[in-house]
Design a protein around this motif. Structure first.
Motif, PDB file in Angstrom:
ATOM      1  N   ARG A   1     -14.062   1.265   0.414  1.00  0.00           N
ATOM      2  CA  ARG A   1     -12.601   1.349   0.473  1.00  0.00           C
ATOM      3  C   ARG A   1     -12.108   0.700   1.761  1.00  0.00           C
ATOM      4  O   ARG A   1     -12.405   1.156   2.859  1.00  0.00           O
ATOM      5  CB  ARG A   1     -12.159   2.806   0.416  1.00  0.00           C
TER       6      ARG A   1
ATOM      7  N   VAL B   1      -8.758  -0.235   3.885  1.00  0.00           N
ATOM      8  CA  VAL B   1      -7.346   0.105   4.022  1.00  0.00           C
ATOM      9  C   VAL B   1      -6.790  -0.633   5.235  1.00  0.00           C
ATOM     10  O   VAL B   1      -7.423  -0.670   6.293  1.00  0.00           O
ATOM     11  CB  VAL B   1      -7.142   1.621   4.215  1.00  0.00           C
TER      12      VAL B   1
ATOM     13  N   GLU C   1      -2.094  -6.259  -1.487  1.00  0.00           N
ATOM     14  CA  GLU C   1      -1.775  -5.190  -2.445  1.00  0.00           C
ATOM     15  C   GLU C   1      -1.956  -5.665  -3.880  1.00  0.00           C
ATOM     16  O   GLU C   1      -2.408  -4.901  -4.740  1.00  0.00           O
ATOM     17  CB  GLU C   1      -0.350  -4.699  -2.211  1.00  0.00           C
TER      18      GLU C   1
ATOM     19  N   GLU D   1      -5.081  -1.197  -0.326  1.00  0.00           N
ATOM     20  CA  GLU D   1      -4.032  -0.290   0.156  1.00  0.00           C
ATOM     21  C   GLU D   1      -3.540  -0.759   1.528  1.00  0.00           C
ATOM     22  O   GLU D   1      -4.344  -1.018   2.430  1.00  0.00           O
ATOM     23  CB  GLU D   1      -4.586   1.135   0.260  1.00  0.00           C
TER      24      GLU D   1
END
Length: 242
Positions: A44, A46, A60, A65
């Motif tokens: 992940r 971010v 995005e 994110e």
């Protein structure tokens, strides 16, 4: 040993911090591609940024994110900077990353400070130093002092060239074993067929760079002024506050 191997396979969360993700630049594209690559590999990525824009919209759209933190500005502003540390700490608590990856001088200072408060490992990537050639002596001294002060907050400092690594070592930013040069990688793309230049047409020169003192556009223009009698054109492509 088996437990360590199993733990290394677990999904990790990496928080990238940068002041602006609004304009196309090396650092902005770099973290967009890194975050997407992490997502593609089951992790992940971010992005925390002070300002959203074209690049964050790209990110995005790719499933990354992006969190906007308006107090995280590029300019030095003591009150906003204190608030930025607080806001970044709050955002990191929500994201709960395994590693904080800071990019650009200002985000490097704010991000490393916030990560230290939360006891999260942090690294800092310098996409060109704020105390490089072309910067006023006053700013050089300030940013050199700031980088020396913040260097203990990062587990590792990454430069994107050996040239920048040498500048930092000469400035005694941190010990040599704490800094490593890693050139930016780029995803493979299909290149268009090269168009041959028409005989006799001007030689076309293009400089793609943000308009800022570090990029030193004036040096290129000064050099080209010595061959103004030759058949050439120059296009400057970029953005920036200047």
């Amino acid at each position: 040993m088996a437990a360590d191997v199993e733990n290394s396979k677990k999904s990790k969360t990496i928080a990238f911090i940068i002041t602006r993700h609004a304009e196309y630049g090396g650092a902005q594209i770099h973290i967009r591609d890194l975050a997407k690559m992490l997502n593609d590999r089951g992790h992940r990525g971010v992005i925390l940024t002070g300002k959203k824009g074209f690049v964050s919209e790209d990110a995005e759209a790719l499933g990354v994110e992006v969190i906007e933190i308006p107090s995280l500005v590029r300019e030095i502003s003591p009150l906003k900077d204190i608030k930025a540390v607080y806001d970044v700490v709050r955002a990191l608590k929500k994201v709960s990353p395994d590693l904080v990856s800071c990019h650009s001088s200002k985000a490097g200072i704010i991000g490393r400070t916030a990560a230290k408060i939360l006891r999260i490992p942090a690294i800092f990537t310098a996409h060109g130093w704020a105390f490089t050639d072309g910067i006023s002596e006053k700013k050089k001294k300030f940013y050199t002092f700031a980088e020396r002060l913040c260097s203990p907050l990062a587990a590792k400092i990454i430069t994107v060239s050996e040239f920048d690594r040498k500048i930092a070592l000469d400035a005694k930013v941190c010990p040599a074993d704490k800094m490593v040069a890693i050139h930016n990688g780029m995803p493979d793309i299909d290149l268009p067929e090269r168009v041959e230049r028409t005989p006799g047409a001007p030689l076309r020169l293009v400089m793609i760079a943000r308009f800022s003192p570090q990029k030193n556009h004036s040096l290129l223009i000064s050099a080209l002024s010595t061959i103004r009698d030759r058949n050439w054109t120059l296009t400057l492509a970029g953005g920036g506050d200047d």
